[in-house]
Design a protein around this motif. Structure first.
Motif, short mmCIF file in Angstrom:
data_model
loop_
_atom_site.label_atom_id
_atom_site.label_comp_id
_atom_site.label_asym_id
_atom_site.label_seq_id
_atom_site.Cartn_x
_atom_site.Cartn_y
_atom_site.Cartn_z
N GLY A 53 0.78 -1.23 0.00
CA GLY A 53 0.00 0.00 0.00
C GLY A 53 0.81 1.28 0.00
N VAL A 54 2.14 1.16 -0.13
CA VAL A 54 3.03 2.32 -0.04
C VAL A 54 3.90 2.38 -1.30
CG1 VAL A 54 4.93 3.37 1.26
CG2 VAL A 54 3.03 2.28 2.47
N ILE A 55 4.18 3.59 -1.78
CA ILE A 55 5.06 3.77 -2.93
C ILE A 55 6.50 3.50 -2.51
CG2 ILE A 55 5.90 5.45 -4.62
CD1 ILE A 55 3.09 6.85 -4.18
N VAL A 56 7.18 2.63 -3.25
CA VAL A 56 8.55 2.26 -2.87
C VAL A 56 9.60 2.83 -3.80
CG1 VAL A 56 7.86 0.18 -1.63
CG2 VAL A 56 8.36 0.03 -4.07
N GLU A 57 9.22 3.18 -5.03
CA GLU A 57 10.21 3.74 -5.94
C GLU A 57 9.49 4.39 -7.13
OE1 GLU A 57 14.32 2.48 -8.35
OE2 GLU A 57 13.37 1.08 -6.95
N LEU A 58 10.09 5.45 -7.66
CA LEU A 58 9.60 6.11 -8.86
C LEU A 58 10.72 6.14 -9.89
CD1 LEU A 58 8.53 7.88 -6.16
CD2 LEU A 58 7.21 9.01 -7.93
N GLY A 59 10.34 6.21 -11.18
CA GLY A 59 11.38 6.31 -12.19
C GLY A 59 10.92 5.87 -13.56
N ASP A 60 11.84 5.25 -14.29
CA ASP A 60 11.56 4.76 -15.64
C ASP A 60 10.83 3.43 -15.56
OD1 ASP A 60 12.26 4.71 -18.67
OD2 ASP A 60 12.95 2.77 -17.90
N GLY A 61 9.81 3.28 -16.41
CA GLY A 61 9.00 2.08 -16.35
C GLY A 61 9.77 0.81 -16.61
N GLN A 62 10.61 0.78 -17.63
CA GLN A 62 11.35 -0.44 -17.96
C GLN A 62 12.32 -0.80 -16.85
OE1 GLN A 62 10.49 -2.32 -20.77
NE2 GLN A 62 11.61 -3.79 -19.48
N ASP A 63 12.94 0.22 -16.25
CA ASP A 63 13.86 -0.04 -15.14
C ASP A 63 13.13 -0.72 -13.99
OD1 ASP A 63 15.90 1.10 -16.56
OD2 ASP A 63 15.84 3.03 -15.50
N LEU A 64 11.93 -0.22 -13.67
CA LEU A 64 11.18 -0.79 -12.55
C LEU A 64 10.68 -2.19 -12.89
CD1 LEU A 64 9.10 2.29 -11.32
CD2 LEU A 64 11.27 1.43 -10.45
N LEU A 65 10.28 -2.41 -14.14
CA LEU A 65 9.84 -3.74 -14.56
C LEU A 65 10.98 -4.75 -14.52
CD1 LEU A 65 7.55 -2.70 -17.55
CD2 LEU A 65 6.78 -3.78 -15.43
N ASN A 66 12.20 -4.28 -14.80
CA ASN A 66 13.37 -5.15 -14.74
C ASN A 66 13.78 -5.44 -13.30
OD1 ASN A 66 13.53 -5.22 -17.52
ND2 ASN A 66 15.04 -3.57 -17.64
N LYS A 67 13.55 -4.49 -12.44
CA LYS A 67 14.04 -4.58 -11.06
C LYS A 67 13.10 -5.39 -10.17
CE LYS A 67 15.61 -1.64 -7.23
NZ LYS A 67 15.89 -0.24 -6.81
N TYR A 68 11.78 -5.26 -10.41
CA TYR A 68 10.81 -5.86 -9.50
C TYR A 68 9.96 -6.92 -10.21
CZ TYR A 68 11.75 -1.81 -6.47
OH TYR A 68 12.34 -0.87 -5.69
N ASP A 69 9.51 -7.86 -9.42
CA ASP A 69 8.53 -8.85 -9.88
C ASP A 69 7.22 -8.49 -9.20
OD1 ASP A 69 7.14 -10.97 -10.83
OD2 ASP A 69 8.16 -12.48 -9.60
N ALA A 70 6.31 -7.87 -9.95
CA ALA A 70 5.06 -7.36 -9.37
C ALA A 70 3.91 -8.33 -9.57
CB ALA A 70 4.71 -6.01 -9.98
N LYS A 71 3.10 -8.47 -8.53
CA LYS A 71 1.90 -9.31 -8.63
C LYS A 71 0.94 -8.73 -9.67
CE LYS A 71 2.15 -10.53 -3.72
NZ LYS A 71 1.47 -10.38 -2.40
N ASP A 72 0.84 -7.40 -9.68
CA ASP A 72 -0.06 -6.73 -10.62
C ASP A 72 0.71 -5.61 -11.34
OD1 ASP A 72 -2.62 -8.05 -10.14
OD2 ASP A 72 -2.49 -7.14 -8.15
N LYS A 73 0.28 -5.35 -12.53
CA LYS A 73 0.86 -4.24 -13.30
C LYS A 73 -0.28 -3.44 -13.91
CE LYS A 73 4.94 -6.95 -14.69
NZ LYS A 73 4.47 -8.25 -14.18
N ILE A 74 -0.10 -2.11 -13.96
CA ILE A 74 -1.06 -1.24 -14.64
C ILE A 74 -0.32 -0.51 -15.75
CG2 ILE A 74 -2.56 0.78 -14.45
CD1 ILE A 74 -3.07 0.03 -11.55
N ASP A 75 -0.68 -0.84 -16.98
CA ASP A 75 -0.17 -0.10 -18.12
C ASP A 75 -1.13 1.07 -18.35
OD1 ASP A 75 0.56 0.97 -20.56
OD2 ASP A 75 0.55 -0.94 -21.64
N ALA A 76 -0.68 2.26 -18.02
CA ALA A 76 -1.55 3.44 -18.10
C ALA A 76 -1.80 3.90 -19.53
CB ALA A 76 -0.97 4.58 -17.26
N GLN A 77 -1.10 3.30 -20.47
CA GLN A 77 -1.32 3.58 -21.90
C GLN A 77 -1.19 5.08 -22.21
OE1 GLN A 77 -5.12 1.75 -22.69
NE2 GLN A 77 -4.20 -0.29 -22.88
N GLY A 78 -0.19 5.68 -21.57
CA GLY A 78 0.10 7.09 -21.85
C GLY A 78 -0.82 8.07 -21.17
N LYS A 79 -1.72 7.59 -20.29
CA LYS A 79 -2.66 8.49 -19.62
C LYS A 79 -1.98 9.22 -18.46
CE LYS A 79 -6.10 7.45 -22.28
NZ LYS A 79 -6.61 8.42 -23.28
#
Length: 550
Positions: A53-79
């Motif tokens: 329930g807490v934000i742990v990191e902000l940054g580039d999407g690909q970097d975060l996808l490479n770094k973490y294994d997330a149960k859920d992902k939200i692709d905001a589609q540029g919104k």
């Protein structure tokens, strides 16, 4: 032995490669977005990660996808993503109740009011009382207050209680007066029982007099109350609200909220102000402040005066259109006594003040006890009409102006008639208040105004109503920028509730409360702002609203 060594080497290599490739497990990654963090630098990022329930990191999407294994992902589609909207002044219970009542909003005559009540009664034949809300005589050709005569004619046996749009006046019929045992008029401190030529109550009750009848309306049981609160919550979540300030609750209402939140039956975060009666002050000072994950009780709400539309706002000089100055709901000595008592507690003090006299009295009384202690974060709710010499007191005494931008665009049609061309320049002066204190807490005052926070955002920056009136804006010298408006409905609202360290912006370590909008409110054409839709609302990393496609 050879087989044993081979097996051992095989297990070692599996463990080694697993340790090299296994990412940290988290709950959620949001990416492919334009994220307005609303941090101190007003930074914009493309993605962020959430865990527990807490934000742990902000940054580039690909970097975060490479770094973490997330149960859920939200692709905001540029919104476009913003911190969850925070309404700094609202009425949750009133909104929930209003949804069950006959709506009189926008009625253009008293005949239309009668017609709506008749239609409601036909559809709800078993109602013991008919409760309505939203009438406004300023929208009618005849702008005088209505009386009970027509109500008595068409509804002689059903008690009726109809609140004005500002909730500071009510029209009742004879049956309701009978239920309350109110067959004659008398003086009510901080209120008015209006009478006809024969000296008999004519059905209009203002401010404190309203309670004389309201006390006799049957109360909701908790099961029914939760049902209507959840229905109201659904509406709030659908427009991106994740936190609200509940501006003035009874002890019973707060106890109900505690039960509902302990049962995890409500999702929206609620900063509850206790309505400051002698009984509630005694009770809550004894029990102390209360804070759970989603419910906070650490402030009292005082009522200095009524509303401008019903001429209950307390002015320094008479109204421009009537021989009255309005009135205070308590005398200054009582305010002083109450504020002094609360100054010696851990509770925040927040006071409803509309008229320039009411604002002056509260500003000066606050100043008497604040002693430059900025951390008390005492607030004036509405701060609607301020005399020229009183603006600097917000800065001097560190008092937060809590304002509702849609009040300006609703009232502008008749406000100058009430207070004249000179005083109107000190009314709805949001930029002036911002310049004095350094921030504004923005709210809607729903259900007095609509609960959609983008209506307030639009009114704050454009100073026009839904029709784009007036051309060029109403007193544009007091418009604020889009960044200021966004801060006012996120981080500044959180600050006004001592919550800026855990919500109000999208930053590492803060609650993952955020929304996705279909268009960018920081760049969209002004005329589009009110109609921009919320696509998703998230509280503590959990999606609590997702708009269906189409």
């Amino acid at each position: 032995m050879k087989n044993f060594n081979t097996n051992l080497l095989f297990l070692f290599l599996i463990g080694f490669f697993a340790s090299c490739t296994t990412n940290k497990q988290i709950d959620l990654i949001v990416y492919n977005a334009k994220v307005y963090t609303v941090d101190s630098a007003f930074s914009i990022v493309e993605a962020f990660a959430v865990n527990n329930g807490v934000i742990v990191e902000l940054g580039d999407g690909q970097d975060l996808l490479n770094k973490y294994d997330a149960k859920d992902k939200i692709d905001a589609q540029g919104k476009f993503i913003y911190p969850g909207f925070y309404d700094a002044h609202a009425h949750f219970f009133m909104l929930a109740e209003a949804m069950d009542e006959v709506s009189l909003l926008g009625s253009t005559s008293f005949d239309e009011v009668i017609a709506r009540i008749q239609d409601y009664k036909t559809k709800n034949p078993d109602k013991k009382w008919i409760i309505g809300n939203g009438w406004d005589q300023n929208l009618w050709e005849t702008k005088d207050f209505p009386t009970r005569d027509s109500l008595d004619k068409y509804f002689p046996e059903t008690p009726i209680y109809l609140t004005r749009v500002d909730y500071h006046a009510a029209l009742v019929n004879g049956k309701a007066l009978e239920k309350a045992g109110l067959d004659s008029a008398y003086l009510v401190d901080g209120g008015l029982i209006s009478i006809n030529e024969e000296g008999i109550p004519d059905g209009i009750l203002v401010d404190n007099a309203m309670q004389l009848v309201k006390n006799h309306i049957p109360k909701q049981q908790n099961s029914a109350l939760l049902k209507i609160l959840r229905r109201a919550q659904d509406s709030l979540l659908s427009v991106g609200l994740t936190s609200i300030v509940d501006a003035g609750l009874t002890k019973d209402q707060i106890e109900s909220l505690k039960i509902f939140y302990n049962e995890d039956s409500l999702a929206i975060r609620d900063y509850a102000m206790v309505m400051a009666t002698p009984e509630s002050i005694k009770e809550f000072l004894r029990s102390g402040t209360y804070e759970s994950d989603k419910l906070t009780v650490r402030s009292f709400k005082l009522m200095a005066d009524g509303a401008l539309g019903s001429r209950g706002a307390c002015l320094l000089h008479p109204y421009h259109d009537a021989p009255t100055q309005g009135f205070l709901l308590q005398n200054p000595e009582e305010f002083d006594k109450t504020i002094k008592r609360l100054a010696n507690s851990n509770f925040q003090v927040n006071t409803h003040a509309i008229g320039d006299s009411a604002n002056r009295i509260i500003l000066d009384t606050y100043g008497k006890y604040l002693k430059d202690n900025q951390e008390r974060r005492w607030r004036i709710e509405h701060a609607q009409i301020i005399a020229p010499g009183d603006f600097d007191k917000f800065k001097q005494f560190h008092i937060i102006p809590s304002v509702q931008p849609t009040h300006a665009t609703s009232d502008m049609y008749w406000a100058e008639d009430r207070i004249g061309p000179y005083r109107i320049k000190g009314a709805y002066a949001y930029k002036k208040l911002l310049d004095e204190y350094g921030l504004l807490a923005l709210g809607s005052d729903f259900p007095v105004e609509h609960f959609n926070p983008l209506y307030g955002f639009h009114a704050a920056v454009a100073r026009v109503d839904s029709k784009g009136y007036p051309e060029g804006g109403f007193q544009m010298e007091n418009a604020i920028s889009r960044e200021q408006a966004l801060r006012g409905m996120t981080i500044w609202a959180a600050y006004s509730c001592f919550q800026e360290k855990k919500r109000g912006s999208i930053e590492k370590g803060k609650d993952a409360d955020f929304i996705i909008l279909e268009e960018d409110i920081m760049a969209a054409d002004v005329a589009k702002l009110r109609n921009i839709k919320t696509l998703r609302t998230v509280i503590a990393g959990e999606s609590v609203f997702i708009r269906k496609a189409g």
